[in-house]
Design an enzyme around this catalytic site. Structure first.
Site, PDB file in Angstrom:
ATOM      1  N   HIS A 154      40.982  39.249 -33.343  1.00  0.00           N
ATOM      2  CA  HIS A 154      40.863  39.874 -34.660  1.00  0.00           C
ATOM      3  C   HIS A 154      40.978  38.777 -35.703  1.00  0.00           C
ATOM      4  CE1 HIS A 154      41.078  43.321 -37.485  1.00  0.00           C
ATOM      5  NE2 HIS A 154      41.670  42.417 -38.247  1.00  0.00           N
ATOM      6  N   CYS A 155      39.924  38.599 -36.484  1.00  0.00           N
ATOM      7  CA  CYS A 155      39.879  37.510 -37.469  1.00  0.00           C
ATOM      8  C   CYS A 155      40.149  38.059 -38.869  1.00  0.00           C
ATOM      9  CB  CYS A 155      38.514  36.832 -37.432  1.00  0.00           C
ATOM     10  SG  CYS A 155      38.345  35.479 -38.626  1.00  0.00           S
ATOM     11  N   PRO A 156      41.262  37.688 -39.484  1.00  0.00           N
ATOM     12  CA  PRO A 156      41.550  38.199 -40.836  1.00  0.00           C
ATOM     13  C   PRO A 156      40.576  37.677 -41.880  1.00  0.00           C
ATOM     14  CG  PRO A 156      43.150  36.525 -40.200  1.00  0.00           C
ATOM     15  CD  PRO A 156      42.339  36.811 -38.973  1.00  0.00           C
ATOM     16  N   ASN A 160      37.897  41.751 -39.557  1.00  0.00           N
ATOM     17  CA  ASN A 160      37.317  42.557 -38.492  1.00  0.00           C
ATOM     18  C   ASN A 160      37.623  41.924 -37.140  1.00  0.00           C
ATOM     19  OD1 ASN A 160      35.920  44.634 -37.305  1.00  0.00           O
ATOM     20  ND2 ASN A 160      33.915  44.067 -38.118  1.00  0.00           N
TER      21      ASN A 160
END
Length: 339
Positions: A154-156, A160
């Site tokens: 999960h990439c802030p 997403n």
């Protein structure tokens, strides 16, 4: 009619990550702030670089060309980032069940091995948090509150998850960001340090404001250029080995039988009919697959209401939650938020 990740039962939301959300968008404060910061840094670095070039004042062919190059890369970067953020990363719908043919269990390249009864009733194939079927290559994300097929992390920064549905866009975002950062860095280094100021006209010479702007651009471009370059290398490792970061953390090796099937690692990421390079690979839009390839990639089939009820009854997994830590997804969950 508002955005939320978990709308109340029976209602729909305009955007969110829930089963009933019409548009995919993670409504998470930290992610939204990170996404806005990303846009700001892209526009800031690009704008300051163009301000140093000053094509409207120092009208030289090279300055004009470089300015258009920076604008072009900035547009591609923003479009790739926005697409990564707004594209469903591969969330598993609720009315799904196992494939009629289990390609992942095929032996010796045989793509016609039927799903075993053990596979259907395995509690690891039911996510108690989503209350839905969990395909073999899916992992639950607590931020998105959904099971994501081929979840990498999960990439802030893009607010997403990175999964099967948006891996192509994430690759493009990192690639275009790296290209933009290093282009701005080279332009700044040349005009601020290497160019002979005495040979330039008065309008084209650097001043104190340019030096300050160049320093800001240099810091932003160096840090984020190297960061996205490392992320790009990591994603190409995933592409080459047909694994994800979570797979590697769990010690899972590439599925040889999957590599021998009709759906290769390149087709999983870029979509299309074959593995040959196409110009649409560089276009910041979601990948598209044939219906059969899509089912094979996602590892599930959409079931009718009767099929879904039969699957749940055979699985015997829809009963009340057991005391303590439940079996299945929760017992092996690996959460990976990559900054």
């Amino acid at each position: 009619n508002h955005c939320q990740n978990s709308p109340s039962k029976g209602t729909k939301s305009m955007c969110g990550t829930h089963f009933r959300s019409e548009q995919w968008l993670n409504i998470e404060p930290c992610g939204i702030i990170c996404a806005i910061v990303t846009w700001f840094l892209i526009l800031l670095g690009s704008g300051l670089t163009i301000a140093i070039l000053r094509p409207w004042q120092c009208f030289k062919p090279l300055n004009v060309i470089l300015s258009f190059l920076v604008i072009f890369l900035a547009i591609l970067t923003v479009l790739s980032h926005t697409g990564t953020m707004l594209t469903n990363p591969g969330a598993v719908p609720r009315n799904t069940g196992p494939l009629s043919i289990d390609y992942n269990e095929a032996e010796n390249g045989d793509s016609h091995t039927l799903i075993s009864d053990k596979k259907i009733t395995d509690p690891k194939r039911w996510c108690r948090k989503c209350d839905a079927y969990k395909p073999p290559r899916a992992h639950h994300c607590s931020i998105c509150a959904r099971c994501i097929v081929k979840m990498d992390h999960h990439c802030p920064w893009v607010n997403n998850c990175i999964g099967a549905g948006n891996q192509k866009l994430f690759l493009l975002f990192n690639g275009y960001t790296s290209a933009l950062c290093f282009s701005c860095l080279i332009i700044i280094l040349y005009y601020m340090l290497l160019a002979d100021q005495d040979l330039l006209s008065v309008k084209c010479r650097s001043n104190a404001q340019d030096a300050m702007a160049g320093t800001i651009v240099g810091v932003i471009s160096s840090f984020f250029g190297l960061f996205t370059l490392c992320m790009l290398a990591s994603q190409f490792t995933n592409l080459e080995t047909n694994t994800t970061k979570i797979d590697r953390l769990k010690g899972e090796k590439p599925k040889l039988e999957r590599q021998g099937s009709s759906l290769s690692s390149a087709k999983e990421v870029w979509g299309g009919q074959n593995d040959e390079f196409r110009l649409d690979w560089l276009c910041p839009k979601p990948a598209k697959w044939d219906a059969s390839d899509y089912s094979l990639l996602m590892g599930y089939e959409v079931k009718s209401n009767e099929e879904e009820r039969f699957f749940i009854s055979q699985s015997n997994l829809s009963g009340p939650e057991p005391r303590g830590r439940p079996k299945g997804e929760d017992s092996e969950a690996i959460e990976l938020v990559d900054f």
